[in-house]
Design a protein around this motif. Sequence first.
Motif, PDB file in Angstrom:
ATOM      1  N   PRO A 448       5.970 -18.183  -1.047  1.00 24.44           N
ATOM      2  CA  PRO A 448       6.435 -16.876  -0.597  1.00 24.44           C
ATOM      3  C   PRO A 448       5.239 -16.014  -0.212  1.00 24.44           C
ATOM      4  CG  PRO A 448       7.496 -17.500  -2.658  1.00 24.44           C
ATOM      5  CD  PRO A 448       6.395 -18.483  -2.429  1.00 24.44           C
ATOM      6  N   LEU A 449       5.453 -15.106   0.712  1.00 22.04           N
ATOM      7  CA  LEU A 449       4.366 -14.256   1.186  1.00 22.04           C
ATOM      8  C   LEU A 449       3.716 -13.499   0.032  1.00 22.04           C
ATOM      9  CD1 LEU A 449       2.733 -12.956   3.464  1.00 22.04           C
ATOM     10  CD2 LEU A 449       4.579 -11.289   3.733  1.00 22.04           C
ATOM     11  N   ARG A 450       4.506 -13.065  -0.958  1.00 23.69           N
ATOM     12  CA  ARG A 450       3.952 -12.312  -2.078  1.00 23.69           C
ATOM     13  C   ARG A 450       2.897 -13.136  -2.831  1.00 23.69           C
ATOM     14  NH1 ARG A 450       6.230  -8.018  -4.345  1.00 23.69           N
ATOM     15  NH2 ARG A 450       8.314  -8.579  -3.548  1.00 23.69           N
ATOM     16  N   ASP A 451       3.187 -14.409  -3.052  1.00 26.57           N
ATOM     17  CA  ASP A 451       2.232 -15.277  -3.754  1.00 26.57           C
ATOM     18  C   ASP A 451       1.010 -15.559  -2.885  1.00 26.57           C
ATOM     19  OD1 ASP A 451       4.045 -15.309  -5.797  1.00 26.57           O
ATOM     20  OD2 ASP A 451       4.843 -17.301  -5.334  1.00 26.57           O
ATOM     21  N   GLN A 452       1.250 -15.724  -1.604  1.00 28.17           N
ATOM     22  CA  GLN A 452       0.139 -15.958  -0.683  1.00 28.17           C
ATOM     23  C   GLN A 452      -0.808 -14.753  -0.670  1.00 28.17           C
ATOM     24  OE1 GLN A 452       1.424 -16.835   3.321  1.00 28.17           O
ATOM     25  NE2 GLN A 452      -0.681 -16.934   4.103  1.00 28.17           N
ATOM     26  N   LEU A 453      -0.235 -13.536  -0.671  1.00 36.09           N
ATOM     27  CA  LEU A 453      -1.052 -12.326  -0.658  1.00 36.09           C
ATOM     28  C   LEU A 453      -1.832 -12.161  -1.966  1.00 36.09           C
ATOM     29  CD1 LEU A 453       1.399  -9.817   1.068  1.00 36.09           C
ATOM     30  CD2 LEU A 453      -0.653 -10.851   2.046  1.00 36.09           C
ATOM     31  N   ALA A 454      -1.233 -12.598  -3.078  1.00 37.20           N
ATOM     32  CA  ALA A 454      -1.946 -12.515  -4.356  1.00 37.20           C
ATOM     33  C   ALA A 454      -3.213 -13.366  -4.319  1.00 37.20           C
ATOM     34  CB  ALA A 454      -1.029 -12.952  -5.491  1.00 37.20           C
ATOM     35  N   LEU A 455      -3.109 -14.550  -3.722  1.00 38.26           N
ATOM     36  CA  LEU A 455      -4.291 -15.401  -3.595  1.00 38.26           C
ATOM     37  C   LEU A 455      -5.333 -14.765  -2.678  1.00 38.26           C
ATOM     38  CD1 LEU A 455      -2.556 -18.904  -3.224  1.00 38.26           C
ATOM     39  CD2 LEU A 455      -3.707 -17.981  -5.248  1.00 38.26           C
ATOM     40  N   LEU A 456      -4.879 -14.163  -1.575  1.00 37.41           N
ATOM     41  CA  LEU A 456      -5.806 -13.505  -0.659  1.00 37.41           C
ATOM     42  C   LEU A 456      -6.464 -12.298  -1.305  1.00 37.41           C
ATOM     43  CD1 LEU A 456      -3.879 -13.610   2.755  1.00 37.41           C
ATOM     44  CD2 LEU A 456      -5.921 -14.887   2.125  1.00 37.41           C
ATOM     45  N   ALA A 457      -5.681 -11.543  -2.099  1.00 32.87           N
ATOM     46  CA  ALA A 457      -6.233 -10.356  -2.769  1.00 32.87           C
ATOM     47  C   ALA A 457      -7.350 -10.747  -3.725  1.00 32.87           C
ATOM     48  CB  ALA A 457      -5.116  -9.621  -3.510  1.00 32.87           C
ATOM     49  N   ALA A 458      -7.144 -11.845  -4.465  1.00 33.77           N
ATOM     50  CA  ALA A 458      -8.178 -12.305  -5.391  1.00 33.77           C
ATOM     51  C   ALA A 458      -9.423 -12.778  -4.641  1.00 33.77           C
ATOM     52  CB  ALA A 458      -7.618 -13.428  -6.258  1.00 33.77           C
ATOM     53  N   ALA A 459      -9.227 -13.460  -3.526  1.00 39.85           N
ATOM     54  CA  ALA A 459     -10.361 -13.984  -2.769  1.00 39.85           C
ATOM     55  C   ALA A 459     -11.172 -12.892  -2.100  1.00 39.85           C
ATOM     56  CB  ALA A 459      -9.867 -14.980  -1.727  1.00 39.85           C
ATOM     57  N   HIS A 460     -10.499 -11.787  -1.721  1.00 43.92           N
ATOM     58  CA  HIS A 460     -11.184 -10.719  -0.985  1.00 43.92           C
ATOM     59  C   HIS A 460     -11.414  -9.473  -1.835  1.00 43.92           C
ATOM     60  CE1 HIS A 460     -10.972 -12.547   3.106  1.00 43.92           C
ATOM     61  NE2 HIS A 460      -9.919 -13.176   2.587  1.00 43.92           N
ATOM     62  N   ASP A 461     -11.129  -9.600  -3.154  1.00 41.60           N
ATOM     63  CA  ASP A 461     -11.348  -8.488  -4.080  1.00 41.60           C
ATOM     64  C   ASP A 461     -10.618  -7.225  -3.625  1.00 41.60           C
ATOM     65  OD1 ASP A 461     -12.280  -7.310  -6.364  1.00 41.60           O
ATOM     66  OD2 ASP A 461     -14.191  -6.685  -5.474  1.00 41.60           O
ATOM     67  N   VAL A 462      -9.311  -7.398  -3.344  1.00 40.39           N
ATOM     68  CA  VAL A 462      -8.454  -6.293  -2.919  1.00 40.39           C
ATOM     69  C   VAL A 462      -7.296  -6.196  -3.898  1.00 40.39           C
ATOM     70  CG1 VAL A 462      -7.001  -5.381  -1.061  1.00 40.39           C
ATOM     71  CG2 VAL A 462      -9.057  -6.696  -0.506  1.00 40.39           C
ATOM     72  N   ALA A 463      -6.837  -4.976  -4.183  1.00 39.36           N
ATOM     73  CA  ALA A 463      -5.699  -4.798  -5.087  1.00 39.36           C
ATOM     74  C   ALA A 463      -4.456  -5.431  -4.451  1.00 39.36           C
ATOM     75  CB  ALA A 463      -5.449  -3.313  -5.335  1.00 39.36           C
ATOM     76  N   PRO A 464      -3.732  -6.283  -5.199  1.00 43.90           N
ATOM     77  CA  PRO A 464      -2.559  -6.973  -4.633  1.00 43.90           C
ATOM     78  C   PRO A 464      -1.517  -6.025  -4.058  1.00 43.90           C
ATOM     79  CG  PRO A 464      -3.191  -7.982  -6.710  1.00 43.90           C
ATOM     80  CD  PRO A 464      -4.026  -6.739  -6.573  1.00 43.90           C
ATOM     81  N   ASP A 465      -1.243  -4.907  -4.770  1.00 42.28           N
ATOM     82  CA  ASP A 465      -0.223  -3.976  -4.271  1.00 42.28           C
ATOM     83  C   ASP A 465      -0.642  -3.340  -2.950  1.00 42.28           C
ATOM     84  OD1 ASP A 465       1.316  -4.582  -6.434  1.00 42.28           O
ATOM     85  OD2 ASP A 465       0.804  -2.763  -7.581  1.00 42.28           O
ATOM     86  N   GLU A 466      -1.924  -2.995  -2.834  1.00 46.97           N
ATOM     87  CA  GLU A 466      -2.408  -2.392  -1.590  1.00 46.97           C
ATOM     88  C   GLU A 466      -2.313  -3.386  -0.440  1.00 46.97           C
ATOM     89  OE1 GLU A 466      -6.325  -0.910  -2.096  1.00 46.97           O
ATOM     90  OE2 GLU A 466      -5.798   0.487  -3.717  1.00 46.97           O
ATOM     91  N   LEU A 467      -2.656  -4.629  -0.707  1.00 50.27           N
ATOM     92  CA  LEU A 467      -2.588  -5.647   0.334  1.00 50.27           C
ATOM     93  C   LEU A 467      -1.139  -5.903   0.744  1.00 50.27           C
ATOM     94  CD1 LEU A 467      -4.108  -7.620   2.103  1.00 50.27           C
ATOM     95  CD2 LEU A 467      -3.997  -9.300   0.245  1.00 50.27           C
ATOM     96  N   ALA A 468      -0.239  -5.942  -0.226  1.00 44.74           N
ATOM     97  CA  ALA A 468       1.174  -6.168   0.080  1.00 44.74           C
ATOM     98  C   ALA A 468       1.734  -5.029   0.926  1.00 44.74           C
ATOM     99  CB  ALA A 468       1.972  -6.315  -1.208  1.00 44.74           C
ATOM    100  N   GLU A 469       1.362  -3.793   0.609  1.00 40.38           N
ATOM    101  CA  GLU A 469       1.843  -2.642   1.378  1.00 40.38           C
ATOM    102  C   GLU A 469       1.343  -2.691   2.813  1.00 40.38           C
ATOM    103  OE1 GLU A 469       1.759   2.267   1.225  1.00 40.38           O
ATOM    104  OE2 GLU A 469       0.892   1.084  -0.401  1.00 40.38           O
ATOM    105  N   ALA A 470       0.084  -3.072   2.989  1.00 38.61           N
ATOM    106  CA  ALA A 470      -0.491  -3.147   4.336  1.00 38.61           C
ATOM    107  C   ALA A 470       0.057  -4.333   5.118  1.00 38.61           C
ATOM    108  CB  ALA A 470      -2.010  -3.238   4.242  1.00 38.61           C
ATOM    109  N   ALA A 471       0.392  -5.413   4.398  1.00 35.93           N
ATOM    110  CA  ALA A 471       0.797  -6.646   5.070  1.00 35.93           C
ATOM    111  C   ALA A 471       2.208  -6.576   5.644  1.00 35.93           C
ATOM    112  CB  ALA A 471       0.700  -7.818   4.104  1.00 35.93           C
ATOM    113  N   GLY A 472       3.075  -5.725   5.088  1.00 38.58           N
ATOM    114  CA  GLY A 472       4.470  -5.663   5.546  1.00 38.58           C
ATOM    115  C   GLY A 472       4.602  -5.452   7.047  1.00 38.58           C
ATOM    116  N   PRO A 473       4.046  -4.363   7.606  1.00 40.73           N
ATOM    117  CA  PRO A 473       4.156  -4.139   9.058  1.00 40.73           C
ATOM    118  C   PRO A 473       3.460  -5.226   9.885  1.00 40.73           C
ATOM    119  CG  PRO A 473       3.515  -2.119   7.920  1.00 40.73           C
ATOM    120  CD  PRO A 473       3.402  -3.224   6.921  1.00 40.73           C
ATOM    121  N   ILE A 474       2.353  -5.749   9.347  1.00 39.96           N
ATOM    122  CA  ILE A 474       1.624  -6.791  10.086  1.00 39.96           C
ATOM    123  C   ILE A 474       2.476  -8.048  10.211  1.00 39.96           C
ATOM    124  CG2 ILE A 474      -0.364  -8.338   9.998  1.00 39.96           C
ATOM    125  CD1 ILE A 474      -1.904  -6.047   8.640  1.00 39.96           C
TER     126      ILE A 474
END
Length: 489
Positions: A448-474
């Motif tokens: 699921p996209l949520r799990d994929q974003l969690a992995l990306l957040a850890a790799a890029h040192d970004v807060a998961p919630d912030e990345l998820a919020e930004a990723a929705g429109p993209i």
Amino acid sequence: MLLSPAGVDALRTALTRARFTANGIADRLGPQATGAVARNDYRAALRATEDRDPLGTLIRVFICDQTEPEPVVAAALAPLTVEEALAGGLVEPHGEGLRAGVDLEPYGDDWFVLADVPASARPGRPLHAEHVLGIGGATQTLIGATVRRPVETALDLGTGSGVQALHLSTHARRVTATDVSERALRFAATTAALNGQDWELLRGDLVAPVAGRRFDLVVSNPPFVVGPGTTTHVYRDSGRVGDAIGAELAAAAPHLLTEGGTMQYLANWVHVTGEDWAERVTGWFAGTGLDAWVIQREVADPMAYVNLWLTDVGETADPQRMAAWLDWFDAHKVEAVGFGIVSLRRAGHDEPIVRVEDLRQRVEPPLGDRVGEWFDRQDWLRARDTDGLLAARYRAADGLQLRQEATMGEEGWAVDRQVLAMPRGLRWSEEIDPLVLALVGGADGRLPLRDQLALLAAAHDVAPDELAEAAGPIVAHLVERGIVEPVAD
């Protein structure tokens, strides 16, 4: 009709007996001569038909625009008599014989379309004010762009020769066609009868003949030419000033469509100095409640535009007409004219989706399939909020390509730009940043996209919630473009 019902039957017998079909002509002429005919080079075709058998004569008269002796033409058209053909305008006297009086075109596998002889075939002869177009570039554009899904009812606004209605008959149970020109309706009725079709044909301006009725699919190749509102040829000139006919059709669409119905039409729009053309066209759909996708396929400067349409009707020798037209463009600060396709859908939602954009690249045909898929993706997106997008799984489009531009420096190559390119479908290209590249690269349909974003957040040192919020429109944009596709559960 141009001919009586018995005359139509006789003509159909003559054409089919002679194998005057697209395949029959190609078999007779061979690939080289057939290709040359498409370029208006008839030399090889004339050599291949010198025996003047029925097929050869029909090719010479209706394809190569030759004048042939009356007895030879009579033999080719039998059992239709020459008297009936002359009365219907199918042929006309010329010199010491007969030549084509109409454009009789074999079309598709076994269709025939009747229209007026184009201006290019008879230089110097003015076109009839109610000239009926054959199968030209705009006609083919709309044919290719129409969504070909089964429907109960379909409407062709401004049918002309009837070619759009002919295509509608392949996937609509009932076809209605309108035209402001009584002459055009006679051509359309003959096209219908010659192809064994039964359409409802109504006379009137645009939607007036079908007021109060609704259809599952509406198509129109209207007289969309932009100008001061002067009317000389009904196929080209609507009598509306500027690009008003495009806005008028948009306003009429909600009252023409059934729930879930689609309307598609060709349009021109002006590019005014200091204005955004896309905002201008977007305004056509305000208050309609319809989903809209408008794609601009071409843009012409005023001089090229006026030359095109004056040439189309053989008016190139009229400098006053040209000057008046160009003066109107200057007075209204028109710097260019766009041409494109408007696709509307009555989806029954409070917040319709409106997209107006350039799509100049070649797309995978038929465009109508791409339009249908675009609306399908809008339905999928509209049914999901941000949580729904995050819960879904995605995979990259088949064959998706990554293109990079880099500059050689002291430390080696430095990537300046990364572009995702679709080799199929709408063939969009999108410039992306490394994070989006990583997101698309990881879209293999498993997580699921949520799990994929969690992995990306850890790799890029970004807060998961912030990345998820930004990723929705993209992600929504990538889905709309077809760059990533939802995976069904």
